[in-house]
Scaffold this motif. Structure first.
Motif, mmCIF file in Angstrom:
data_model
loop_
_atom_site.group_PDB
_atom_site.id
_atom_site.type_symbol
_atom_site.label_atom_id
_atom_site.label_comp_id
_atom_site.label_asym_id
_atom_site.label_seq_id
_atom_site.Cartn_x
_atom_site.Cartn_y
_atom_site.Cartn_z
ATOM 1 N N GLY A 123 0.814 -1.214 0.000
ATOM 2 C CA GLY A 123 0.000 0.000 0.000
ATOM 3 C C GLY A 123 0.844 1.259 0.000
ATOM 4 N N THR A 124 0.171 2.392 -0.187
ATOM 5 C CA THR A 124 0.846 3.675 -0.347
ATOM 6 C C THR A 124 1.671 4.061 0.873
ATOM 7 O OG1 THR A 124 -0.920 4.413 -1.824
ATOM 8 C CG2 THR A 124 0.486 6.107 -0.874
ATOM 9 N N VAL A 125 1.115 3.851 2.071
ATOM 10 C CA VAL A 125 1.832 4.249 3.290
ATOM 11 C C VAL A 125 3.172 3.534 3.393
ATOM 12 C CG1 VAL A 125 1.779 4.199 5.813
ATOM 13 C CG2 VAL A 125 -0.281 4.835 4.545
ATOM 14 N N TYR A 126 3.176 2.235 3.152
ATOM 15 C CA TYR A 126 4.427 1.472 3.226
ATOM 16 C C TYR A 126 5.408 1.933 2.164
ATOM 17 C CZ TYR A 126 2.261 -1.797 6.496
ATOM 18 O OH TYR A 126 1.673 -2.354 7.599
ATOM 19 N N LYS A 127 4.901 2.227 0.965
ATOM 20 C CA LYS A 127 5.776 2.690 -0.112
ATOM 21 C C LYS A 127 6.423 4.022 0.247
ATOM 22 C CE LYS A 127 3.319 0.358 -3.870
ATOM 23 N NZ LYS A 127 2.485 0.523 -5.087
ATOM 24 N N VAL A 128 5.642 4.914 0.852
ATOM 25 C CA VAL A 128 6.172 6.220 1.251
ATOM 26 C C VAL A 128 7.258 6.060 2.309
ATOM 27 C CG1 VAL A 128 5.618 8.376 2.436
ATOM 28 C CG2 VAL A 128 4.110 7.513 0.626
ATOM 29 N N PHE A 129 6.989 5.242 3.327
ATOM 30 C CA PHE A 129 7.986 5.046 4.379
ATOM 31 C C PHE A 129 9.240 4.359 3.835
ATOM 32 C CE2 PHE A 129 4.608 5.870 7.527
ATOM 33 C CZ PHE A 129 5.315 6.690 8.398
ATOM 34 N N HIS A 130 9.051 3.430 2.905
ATOM 35 C CA HIS A 130 10.216 2.774 2.295
ATOM 36 C C HIS A 130 11.121 3.814 1.634
ATOM 37 C CE1 HIS A 130 12.562 -0.268 0.129
ATOM 38 N NE2 HIS A 130 12.459 0.541 -0.914
ATOM 39 N N GLN A 131 10.530 4.709 0.862
ATOM 40 C CA GLN A 131 11.329 5.727 0.180
ATOM 41 C C GLN A 131 11.973 6.694 1.168
ATOM 42 O OE1 GLN A 131 12.180 5.896 -3.040
ATOM 43 N NE2 GLN A 131 11.051 3.990 -3.381
ATOM 44 N N LEU A 132 11.196 7.123 2.174
ATOM 45 C CA LEU A 132 11.734 8.053 3.164
ATOM 46 C C LEU A 132 12.886 7.448 3.955
ATOM 47 C CD1 LEU A 132 8.434 9.604 4.612
ATOM 48 C CD2 LEU A 132 10.103 10.725 3.117
ATOM 49 N N ASN A 133 12.821 6.145 4.184
ATOM 50 C CA ASN A 133 13.822 5.496 5.038
ATOM 51 C C ASN A 133 15.097 5.086 4.308
ATOM 52 O OD1 ASN A 133 12.390 5.712 7.405
ATOM 53 N ND2 ASN A 133 11.399 3.725 7.211
ATOM 54 N N LYS A 134 15.134 5.244 2.999
ATOM 55 C CA LYS A 134 16.344 4.871 2.268
ATOM 56 C C LYS A 134 17.568 5.635 2.773
ATOM 57 C CE LYS A 134 14.941 3.041 -2.219
ATOM 58 N NZ LYS A 134 15.054 3.220 -3.697
ATOM 59 N N GLY A 135 17.405 6.928 2.960
ATOM 60 C CA GLY A 135 18.514 7.741 3.452
ATOM 61 C C GLY A 135 18.916 7.355 4.859
ATOM 62 N N LYS A 136 17.922 7.077 5.717
ATOM 63 C CA LYS A 136 18.219 6.667 7.093
ATOM 64 C C LYS A 136 18.965 5.337 7.117
ATOM 65 C CE LYS A 136 14.116 8.927 9.042
ATOM 66 N NZ LYS A 136 12.822 8.719 9.759
ATOM 67 N N ALA A 137 18.521 4.408 6.297
ATOM 68 C CA ALA A 137 19.185 3.106 6.245
ATOM 69 C C ALA A 137 20.631 3.261 5.812
ATOM 70 C CB ALA A 137 18.446 2.173 5.292
ATOM 71 N N ARG A 138 20.853 4.118 4.843
ATOM 72 C CA ARG A 138 22.220 4.346 4.364
ATOM 73 C C ARG A 138 23.103 4.901 5.471
ATOM 74 N NH1 ARG A 138 24.081 7.278 -1.226
ATOM 75 N NH2 ARG A 138 26.299 7.304 -0.799
ATOM 76 N N ARG A 139 22.577 5.834 6.254
ATOM 77 C CA ARG A 139 23.378 6.452 7.319
ATOM 78 C C ARG A 139 23.652 5.484 8.465
ATOM 79 N NH1 ARG A 139 19.841 10.677 6.157
ATOM 80 N NH2 ARG A 139 18.575 10.239 7.989
ATOM 81 N N MET A 140 22.664 4.648 8.802
ATOM 82 C CA MET A 140 22.800 3.807 9.984
ATOM 83 C C MET A 140 23.486 2.469 9.705
ATOM 84 S SD MET A 140 19.320 4.510 12.193
ATOM 85 C CE MET A 140 18.156 4.021 10.903
ATOM 86 N N ALA A 141 23.448 2.013 8.475
ATOM 87 C CA ALA A 141 24.063 0.727 8.148
ATOM 88 C C ALA A 141 25.545 0.907 7.839
ATOM 89 C CB ALA A 141 23.353 0.089 6.953
ATOM 90 N N THR A 142 26.286 -0.177 8.003
ATOM 91 C CA THR A 142 27.694 -0.193 7.610
ATOM 92 C C THR A 142 27.919 -1.082 6.393
ATOM 93 O OG1 THR A 142 28.165 -2.056 9.101
ATOM 94 C CG2 THR A 142 28.465 0.171 9.985
ATOM 95 N N ASP A 143 27.002 -2.021 6.165
ATOM 96 C CA ASP A 143 27.118 -2.967 5.060
ATOM 97 C C ASP A 143 25.767 -3.089 4.373
ATOM 98 O OD1 ASP A 143 29.879 -4.749 5.593
ATOM 99 O OD2 ASP A 143 29.005 -3.875 7.402
ATOM 100 N N TYR A 144 25.805 -3.213 3.040
ATOM 101 C CA TYR A 144 24.580 -3.228 2.245
ATOM 102 C C TYR A 144 24.567 -4.516 1.414
ATOM 103 C CZ TYR A 144 25.410 1.621 3.507
ATOM 104 O OH TYR A 144 25.689 2.762 4.212
ATOM 105 N N TRP A 145 23.628 -5.413 1.738
ATOM 106 C CA TRP A 145 23.556 -6.718 1.084
ATOM 107 C C TRP A 145 22.236 -6.855 0.344
ATOM 108 C CZ3 TRP A 145 25.414 -10.832 5.240
ATOM 109 C CH2 TRP A 145 26.756 -10.563 5.561
ATOM 110 N N ALA A 146 22.224 -7.755 -0.630
ATOM 111 C CA ALA A 146 20.992 -8.048 -1.366
ATOM 112 C C ALA A 146 21.110 -9.424 -1.997
ATOM 113 C CB ALA A 146 20.732 -6.997 -2.438
ATOM 114 N N CYS A 147 19.952 -10.009 -2.327
ATOM 115 C CA CYS A 147 19.937 -11.319 -2.961
ATOM 116 C C CYS A 147 20.188 -11.220 -4.456
ATOM 117 C CB CYS A 147 18.623 -12.042 -2.687
ATOM 118 S SG CYS A 147 17.167 -11.174 -3.318
#
Length: 365
Positions: A123-147
């Motif tokens: 839904g829209t709310v989750y999509k908005v928070f996902h986009q807003l949190n990208k910058g926060k995740a980048r600042r708080m994480a030290t390693d970035y993994w994906a499948c």
């Protein structure tokens, strides 16, 4: 012995749970142990992991008891943050970064964010928070993994994906478990009630919008109208189970489709199957498709799924806008021979034995 805190285990027997357990079984547990912070008492593989020294800590679910959830998070990190060399956050979305924020605030040195999907559909709310949190995740994480690379781009900016802090962690499997076994094939076809002259199609995945079972059932109805000796098994549970049951009844497919629920012996069941089908709307990099190819099965998968998951010539992509194309593809796949060669899968980096050694090195470095 070092400990890693893992977030992302749920009550569902999904790809994340199976992947982490596969790695956990193979790691050198004299050097490395996994602990799990969860929201429900019953999660897949809990008893097996606890027997091997892993620990589970349960706090309330955020949506059911917000105060209890926040108090539980604070209490856990107050008492245990110092125990861990790394925090490993597994998710399909960045909509909730509470766990990462606590790991950051309490100073866990390695903070890994691991993307397991390519789209947010809640839904829209989750999509908005996902986009807003990208910058926060980048600042708080030290390693970035994906499948996969596509899953990485869903979570992280392109410069992160191209950096030395980004890694693709392969959804590796135990190839030996999936090699063809005639006795298991006979055993499982007997359990399911499938005669030798019936072509058995199989799908493994959560019963949810993502997996697109509604389309699969419509296409399979078309196949049944042309071929009587065909059967489809759907392995998994999920929020759309009742809808899928009703659709099976409406299409009068009760004799040709079986809902098998949660199953732990996926290697055994795949021996019974003749063709694997996966018409998902989207995927990160589906373990089920890798397992099916390791079992030597002809596979038909959605053309929306990453090309990184194709290893065998008998694995074909098909357009999920056309039921007719899927009917033809299912007919064609039924005539293909089963493969017994896992060389391409191993070479691509999906052998759990080899990938576990890499994971240990990443976590201990």
């Amino acid at each position: 012995m070092k400990r890693v805190l893992i977030v992302g285990f749920t009550e569902n027997l999904g790809g994340v749970e199976r992947l982490i357990y596969s790695y956990y079984k193979k790691i050198d547990r004299s050097k490395l142990q996994f602990d799990f912070l969860i929201n429900v008492e019953k999660v897949p593989f809990r008893s097996e992991i606890e027997k091997l020294g892993g620990r589970f800590f349960v706090i309330p679910r955020k949506t059911k008891d917000y105060i209890g959830y926040k108090n539980g998070l604070k209490s856990f990190f107050d008492n245990h943050a110092k125990d861990y060399i790394a925090f490993w956050f597994n998710s399909n979305s960045l909509a909730n970064l509470d766990y990462l924020a606590y790991a950051y605030r309490y100073g866990i040195k390695r903070r890994i964010v691991h993307s397991h999907n390519t789209m947010e559909t809640r839904g829209t709310v989750y999509k908005v928070f996902h986009q807003l949190n990208k910058g926060k995740a980048r600042r708080m994480a030290t390693d970035y993994w994906a499948c996969s690379i596509d899953a990485g781009r869903f979570f992280f900016d392109e410069d992160v994906v191209k950096s030395d802090k980004f890694r693709v962690i392969n959804n590796a499997i135990d190839l030996c478990e999936f090699s063809f076994d005639k006795e298991k094939r006979v055993e499982w076809r007997k359990k399911i009630g499938i005669a030798d002259n019936v072509t058995l199609y199989g799908n493994v995945g959560r019963l949810s919008y993502q997996k697109n079972h509604e389309f699969l059932l419509r296409a399979f109805k078309g196949l049944v109208s042309k071929h009587k000796n065909v059967h489809l098994i759907l392995i998994g549970t999920g929020e759309l189970e009742e809808n899928i049951k009703r659709q099976i009844e409406d299409l009068k497919l009760e004799k040709n489709v079986s809902l098998m629920g949660r199953q732990f012996d996926i290697p055994g069941i795949l021996q019974a199957v003749d063709v694997f089908v996966m018409p998902s709307h989207y995927e990160g990099l589906p373990i089920a498709a890798i397992e099916a190819q390791a079992a030597g099965l002809p596979c038909i998968i959605s053309d929306t799924i990453t090309k990184e998951v194709k290893f065998l010539h008998s694995c074909e992509y098909e357009d999920i806008a056309s039921e007719d194309k899927w009917i033809l593809a299912m007919e064609k796949a039924a005539k293909m021979s089963r493969s017994n060669d896992c060389t391409a899968i191993k070479k691509a980096g999906f052998d759990i034995e080899e990938e576990t050694a890499k994971l240990e090195e990443y976590l201990l470095s």
